[in-house]
Design an enzyme around this catalytic site. Structure first.
Site, PDB file in Angstrom:
ATOM      1  N   SER A  57       0.885  30.475   3.727  1.00 25.25           N
ATOM      2  CA  SER A  57       1.438  31.386   2.723  1.00 25.25           C
ATOM      3  C   SER A  57       2.933  31.599   2.876  1.00 25.25           C
ATOM      4  O   SER A  57       3.594  32.074   1.952  1.00 25.25           O
ATOM      5  CB  SER A  57       0.721  32.744   2.779  1.00 25.25           C
TER       6      SER A  57
ATOM      7  N   CYS B  45      -5.750  37.286  -1.372  1.00 18.69           N
ATOM      8  CA  CYS B  45      -4.291  37.196  -1.504  1.00 18.69           C
ATOM      9  C   CYS B  45      -3.904  36.425  -2.773  1.00 18.69           C
ATOM     10  O   CYS B  45      -4.106  36.920  -3.875  1.00 18.69           O
ATOM     11  CB  CYS B  45      -3.686  36.604  -0.240  1.00 18.69           C
ATOM     12  N   LEU B  46      -3.363  35.204  -2.663  1.00 18.84           N
ATOM     13  CA  LEU B  46      -3.045  34.426  -3.862  1.00 18.84           C
ATOM     14  C   LEU B  46      -4.302  34.208  -4.697  1.00 18.84           C
ATOM     15  O   LEU B  46      -4.255  34.247  -5.935  1.00 18.84           O
ATOM     16  CB  LEU B  46      -2.433  33.083  -3.472  1.00 18.84           C
TER      17      LEU B  46
ATOM     18  N   GLY C 135       4.002  31.006  -2.752  1.00 20.71           N
ATOM     19  CA  GLY C 135       4.649  30.831  -4.044  1.00 20.71           C
ATOM     20  C   GLY C 135       4.266  31.842  -5.107  1.00 20.71           C
ATOM     21  O   GLY C 135       3.540  32.810  -4.881  1.00 20.71           O
TER      22      GLY C 135
ATOM     23  N   HIS D 231      -5.820  40.662   3.932  1.00 22.71           N
ATOM     24  CA  HIS D 231      -6.517  39.588   4.650  1.00 22.71           C
ATOM     25  C   HIS D 231      -7.605  40.168   5.555  1.00 22.71           C
ATOM     26  O   HIS D 231      -7.309  40.669   6.638  1.00 22.71           O
ATOM     27  CB  HIS D 231      -5.520  38.784   5.491  1.00 22.71           C
TER      28      HIS D 231
ATOM     29  N   GLY E 198      -2.225  31.549  -0.233  1.00 19.32           N
ATOM     30  CA  GLY E 198      -1.296  30.443  -0.408  1.00 19.32           C
ATOM     31  C   GLY E 198       0.094  30.943  -0.746  1.00 19.32           C
ATOM     32  O   GLY E 198       0.304  32.135  -0.980  1.00 19.32           O
TER      33      GLY E 198
ATOM     34  N   GLN F 171      -4.921  37.106  -6.862  1.00 14.52           N
ATOM     35  CA  GLN F 171      -4.000  37.144  -7.996  1.00 14.52           C
ATOM     36  C   GLN F 171      -4.409  36.156  -9.084  1.00 14.52           C
ATOM     37  O   GLN F 171      -4.344  36.469 -10.281  1.00 14.52           O
ATOM     38  CB  GLN F 171      -2.585  36.862  -7.505  1.00 14.52           C
TER      39      GLN F 171
ATOM     40  N   ASN G 221       0.110  39.965   3.586  1.00 14.37           N
ATOM     41  CA  ASN G 221       1.188  38.982   3.453  1.00 14.37           C
ATOM     42  C   ASN G 221       1.297  38.608   1.980  1.00 14.37           C
ATOM     43  O   ASN G 221       0.772  37.586   1.541  1.00 14.37           O
ATOM     44  CB  ASN G 221       0.915  37.744   4.305  1.00 14.37           C
TER      45      ASN G 221
ATOM     46  N   GLU H 194      -9.734  38.560   7.300  1.00 20.19           N
ATOM     47  CA  GLU H 194      -9.876  37.762   8.524  1.00 20.19           C
ATOM     48  C   GLU H 194      -8.786  38.082   9.541  1.00 20.19           C
ATOM     49  O   GLU H 194      -8.838  37.606  10.678  1.00 20.19           O
ATOM     50  CB  GLU H 194      -9.851  36.265   8.189  1.00 20.19           C
TER      51      GLU H 194
ATOM     52  N   GLY I  83       3.990  38.980  -1.687  1.00 23.11           N
ATOM     53  CA  GLY I  83       5.188  39.451  -2.372  1.00 23.11           C
ATOM     54  C   GLY I  83       4.941  39.741  -3.837  1.00 23.11           C
ATOM     55  O   GLY I  83       5.847  40.203  -4.540  1.00 23.11           O
TER      56      GLY I  83
END
Length: 360
Positions: free
Chosen positions: A54, A252-253, A226, A335, A224, A256, A295, A337, A297
């Protein structure tokens, strides 16, 4: 503006897009790296952080002043090597740990990753908190040269990094009656391990080809790097999968992208959440507040979609988890994990496998 606390001859520089220069001691590879400058407040876990896919495309600032004191070992890796573009810290220490096979500086050099130590990271983080994340360049070249290279480079949010960290062909792992298809946008090893130790078969598929896992009993979208808004084609395919009413989960990604598949808006946070001690309040399942690893943005605004919020970050109200009332859809922005971080929310993997069992 120049900020110099290096006290060393082997100069290295961090140059921000607004022209601010931080001077320190060059560590790692003698090369230039360009990326989005972000900071993490995690106290431990630098090997896991640096190898987390990530962080591809980003330069990591560690707020903990001493980094490297337990060295580097193979069992700390979240991927096949360092994925961050560069490193900024205050002091790279010598390790003292029986598992250590090399120092942090040796590892960065062997991995071709530049870094700068003896930087006033407090001043740097205050600047990023006030202004927001910025593009930056790390390396041994003079600041003017770094700034010129930086201004010619594309911005972080303009580039799609998932293709650089995803598997290129499907991979089968483990054995079991149930199959979980993992759409690999940069999945951490710890996530794969959580599924495997629960006795399921895992099929890792490329981020651009989620349909290669549509026949599995459940579909999981990984973390991931970006800008998720560059993955609208992936979101469209996930929306097609959701029509099958089969179990769907994302972290996370992945959270989204699933939100995008249901029509949610994605927006960028000022400086993001990157830590291993962020509170998350469960509004639906347990009513507890968990300490979790973050983690990210970007964040999700689910207003106007069928998705409901089950978890929030109480400090700023960021959505940290979504679910669907009539479909087996479930996501987390944080996360569960960990790695590094607390393992209080590992039950989330069991919840997803429970959905798969009921719908298999």
């Amino acid at each position: 503006m120049h900020i110099d606390v290096s006290g060393a001859n082997n100069r290295g520089y961090l140059v921000l897009e607004d022209g601010t220069v931080f001077v320190g001691r060059l560590i790692g590879a003698e090369k230039t790296a360009i990326g989005e400058v972000v900071f993490t407040t995690a106290v431990v876990g630098y090997p896991q952080i640096l190898t987390d896919p990530s962080y591809k495309g980003q330069i990591i600032v560690f707020t903990k002043p001493l980094v490297g004191n337990y060295g580097v070992s193979e069992d700390q890796m979240e991927s096949d090597g360092v994925k961050a573009e560069g490193v900024v810290l205050f002091e790279a220490t010598k390790p003292s740990h029986y598992k250590s096979v090399m120092t942090l500086e040796e590892w960065l050099a062997a991995s071709g990753i530049p870094g700068v130590a003896r930087v006033d990271t407090r001043a740097l983080v205050l600047k990023l908190r006030e202004h927001g994340v910025m593009m930056g360049a790390v390396g041994p070249e003079e600041p003017g040269t770094l700034l010129e290279a930086l201004r010619k480079s594309p911005r972080y949010e303009e580039l799609s990094y998932v293709d650089l960290v995803s598997v290129q062909e499907p991979v089968e792992l483990g054995e079991g009656r149930l199959c979980v298809g993992i759409v690999d946008c940069g999945v951490k090893k710890s996530i794969v391990k959580e599924f495997l130790k629960r006795g399921v078969r895992v099929r890792l598929v490329p981020c651009r080809r989620p349909e290669a896992a549509f026949d599995c009993d459940g579909l999981f979208l990984s973390n991931g790097p970006g800008n998720p808004q560059l993955l609208d084609s992936l979101a469209s395919k996930v929306a097609q999968y959701a029509e099958y009413k089969k179990p769907l989960m994302g972290i996370c990604l992945g959270h989204q992208v699933i939100a995008m598949a249901f029509g949610a808006r994605i927006y960028k946070l000022k400086f993001g959440h990157r830590a291993s001690n962020k509170p998350v309040r469960d509004l639906r399942f347990t009513g507890k507040t968990y300490i979790t690893t973050h983690n990210h943005g970007y964040a999700v605004d689910p207003e106007g979609t069928e998705l409901k919020v089950w978890a929030v970050q109480p400090d700023d109200g960021t959505v940290e988890g979504l679910y669907h009332e009539r479909q087996p859809v479930f996501t987390t922005q944080f996360h569960p994990e960990a790695s590094p971080g607390p393992r209080d929310t590992l039950w989330i993997f069991d919840k997803f496998l429970g959905l798969i069992e009921r719908h298999a």
